[in-house]
Design an enzyme around this catalytic site. Sequence first.
Site, short mmCIF file in Angstrom:
data_model
loop_
_atom_site.label_atom_id
_atom_site.label_comp_id
_atom_site.label_asym_id
_atom_site.label_seq_id
_atom_site.Cartn_x
_atom_site.Cartn_y
_atom_site.Cartn_z
N THR A 118 0.81 -1.21 0.00
CA THR A 118 0.00 0.00 0.00
C THR A 118 0.85 1.27 0.00
OG1 THR A 118 -0.20 -0.36 2.38
CG2 THR A 118 -2.10 -0.95 1.00
N CYS A 250 -3.62 3.40 6.82
CA CYS A 250 -4.46 2.70 7.80
C CYS A 250 -5.00 3.63 8.89
CB CYS A 250 -3.70 1.54 8.43
SG CYS A 250 -2.10 2.00 9.12
#
Length: 498
Positions: A118, A250
């Site tokens: 990511t 996140c």
Amino acid sequence: MTLDKDLQSIQAVRDMMKKAVAAQKEFQSWDQGRVDALVKAIADACEANVEPLAKMAHEETGFGIWQDKVIKNLLGSKLTYEYIKDMKTVGIIREDREKKLMEIAVPVGVVAALIPSTNPTSTTMYKTLISVKAGNAIIVSPHPNAKKCILETVRIIQDAAKFAGAPDGLIQCIELATIQATNTLMQHPDTGIILATGGTPMVKAAYSSGNPALGVGPGNGPSFIERSADIPAAVKHILDSKTFDNGTICASEQSIVTEACIADAVRAEVKRQGGYFMTAEQSEKVEKMIMRANNTMNPAIVGKSVQTIAKMAGITVPEGARVLVSEQTAVGPKNPYSREKLCPILAFFAEDTWEKCCEKSIAILQNEGAGHTMTIHSANEEIIREFALKKPVSRLLVNTPGALGGVGATTSLAPALTLGCGAVGGSATSDNVNPLNLINIRRVAWGVRELEDLRKLSPVPAAAAPCPAVPAVCGGSLNTSDVERITREILAAVLAKK
């Protein structure tokens, strides 16, 4: 004889570890000035390549928005460097002459750096900078889906390090990426610490490796909009955060929790700024896309745009929609909207009072994301303090975007792409991980008091020193026990008269 791929990768890691140990031993003799010069050279090289590496990461992984990845790369290079550049991390780092204490930094040795897909290039930059600043060698283990851009990032770093005189083998990257290679790296007896950023199974593997590890759990941060908040600013922060790199950080918000008395105003503002509230039927279709059959997040939606997700789910949304929003009431492991969603999807909860909003936020975090991050938008200092005292998170961010505030871009937190979740989240630290997490401290302590000084503090009389039996007196003899008994009797009599 040709070795299988897994065996080749295992041997490659073993060879890399030998080089890393030798390089770190040489590097450990460097003073603070030389270490800092190397760190600056690496940071400058990374900063000079933030755009091409961002484009490369986007092209290889298909996640996010390359323009936002440029900002992430600046966080992993320039902002990280500015934060750590003046830290004392080599030799004597602290002296207290009054208390007669001295603290000496001791590198952990070789850092095993696990890199997610990511945030691949930015995390590689950041982990290398904090590892080297702390006097360590680093071996990067790339996510297979981002191996090309990670290897290129490491190559740029290695070239800069070599030019600055770094020992060969100080910074390395696994080229033959296999599960076996990563396991060998994590379990190797010469691994000093594991920096694990990625999915829950990988983090658990790091903690069960037998070596020290700093891992992070999933984020599932709710964002509470309290009645005193500046609603337009709060919604802007939330949508800016949730759309930044299509939600791949996140710490980004996963749900909005607000009071019923302002819920209509919040809904209207979300719509005005590009949030699209799905119908019940649309929510059901998107829900099926969020999780896989094994109840884990579907990687197909990670970092994808609203339009891409809508097309995958078979629904139609307005062309300018920035975020998909689903009205929800229930929280639980079987409700994907109350889980982590690394893409532009938000749940929306409305509760009668701020106390119930507080309870709902706790329920969301206990469902998933405990110890990580949440945000609050409020002008009420008392409520902010109440949330700070009660929420099971390591970062409570106030009036700022979650994704950017959590990693230290819009707050004064340490710039970091590894965010500790504390004990409640199964992590060994609650810090934004920085160089000080990658050193041990040797403490030198001088004596400041004697045994006699300690005895003066004791309410119990000191034991009598051993002595030989007393010679016979008046036809008898006294031994050590007799002397102690008589002494205690005399002391008791004296104290009784007082």
